[in-house]
Scaffold this motif. Structure first.
Motif, PDB file in Angstrom:
ATOM      1  N   ALA A   1      22.941 -12.748  30.933  1.00 53.70           N
ATOM      2  CA  ALA A   1      21.989 -12.059  30.056  1.00 53.70           C
ATOM      3  C   ALA A   1      22.731 -11.341  28.932  1.00 53.70           C
ATOM      4  N   GLU A   2      23.835 -10.714  29.278  1.00 49.84           N
ATOM      5  CA  GLU A   2      24.625 -10.012  28.264  1.00 49.84           C
ATOM      6  C   GLU A   2      25.213 -10.991  27.248  1.00 49.84           C
ATOM      7  N   GLN A   3      25.755 -12.103  27.732  1.00 49.57           N
ATOM      8  CA  GLN A   3      26.361 -13.084  26.834  1.00 49.57           C
ATOM      9  C   GLN A   3      25.330 -13.715  25.903  1.00 49.57           C
ATOM     10  N   ARG A   4      24.131 -13.919  26.419  1.00 47.00           N
ATOM     11  CA  ARG A   4      23.070 -14.550  25.625  1.00 47.00           C
ATOM     12  C   ARG A   4      22.208 -13.537  24.872  1.00 47.00           C
ATOM     13  N   SER A   5      22.479 -12.251  25.059  1.00 46.57           N
ATOM     14  CA  SER A   5      21.693 -11.168  24.448  1.00 46.57           C
ATOM     15  C   SER A   5      20.201 -11.281  24.777  1.00 46.57           C
ATOM     16  N   VAL A   6      19.934 -11.479  26.071  1.00 46.62           N
ATOM     17  CA  VAL A   6      18.551 -11.522  26.549  1.00 46.62           C
ATOM     18  C   VAL A   6      18.384 -10.463  27.636  1.00 46.62           C
ATOM     19  N   ASN A   7      17.152 -10.093  27.897  1.00 50.53           N
ATOM     20  CA  ASN A   7      16.856  -9.116  28.923  1.00 50.53           C
ATOM     21  C   ASN A   7      17.133  -9.731  30.295  1.00 50.53           C
ATOM     22  N   ALA A   8      17.855  -9.008  31.132  1.00 51.83           N
ATOM     23  CA  ALA A   8      18.245  -9.529  32.441  1.00 51.83           C
ATOM     24  C   ALA A   8      17.043  -9.753  33.357  1.00 51.83           C
ATOM     25  N   VAL A   9      16.035  -8.902  33.270  1.00 54.52           N
ATOM     26  CA  VAL A   9      14.853  -9.086  34.107  1.00 54.52           C
ATOM     27  C   VAL A   9      14.082 -10.324  33.656  1.00 54.52           C
TER      28      VAL A   9
END
Length: 137
Positions: free
Chosen positions: A18-26
């Motif tokens: 999620a961090e690498q793709r800049s998306v929300n982890a949930v």
């Protein structure tokens, strides 16, 4: 490898991705539950960890930043940063996991997945959080 250990590793994978793709982890977690990318379904505890870390994101990051001594979060290896978030969540917000277990599990994953210096760093920072836990929660 125990069930919770596997769940922690899967939570680390999701938080890292999620961090690498800049998306929300949930949102990523929900996507993976709806459409799995592996034959094995995500363990329930993986969801507990990811949702818990995201729910307490600011408090966890503040605690890590305060006690990491000269290591801002953005300078830490991404694996360490996300392992520390999981460990901090378990230490500070999940009373079902003994502090020593949360620390040992995080150190074991750091040993397996990160740099040679990471286990010592993760151990030291999480132990410090455990020491000051009563002032943080």
């Amino acid at each position: 490898m125990g069930a919770r250990t596997k769940a922690r590793k899967r939570a680390l994978d999701l938080l890292f991705e999620a961090e690498q793709r800049s998306v929300n982890a949930v949102a990523l977690l929900d996507e993976r539950v709806a459409a799995p990318v592996t034959p094995a379904p995500l363990p329930e505890y993986t969801g507990v960890l990811v949702r818990g870390v995201v729910h307490h994101w600011v408090a966890i990051n503040d605690a890590l930043t305060t006690y990491s001594k000269d290591w801002p979060l953005d300078r830490m290896p991404a694996v360490d940063r996300n392992l520390l978030r999981i460990g901090a969540y378990e230490l500070l917000f999940n009373d079902d996991v003994p502090d020593k277990v949360a620390i040992a599990e995080s150190v074991a994953l750091a040993t397996e997945l990160s740099t040679d210096e990471s286990p010592k760093f993760v151990n030291g920072l999480l132990n410090r959080l455990a020491e000051v836990k009563s002032t943080l929660v």
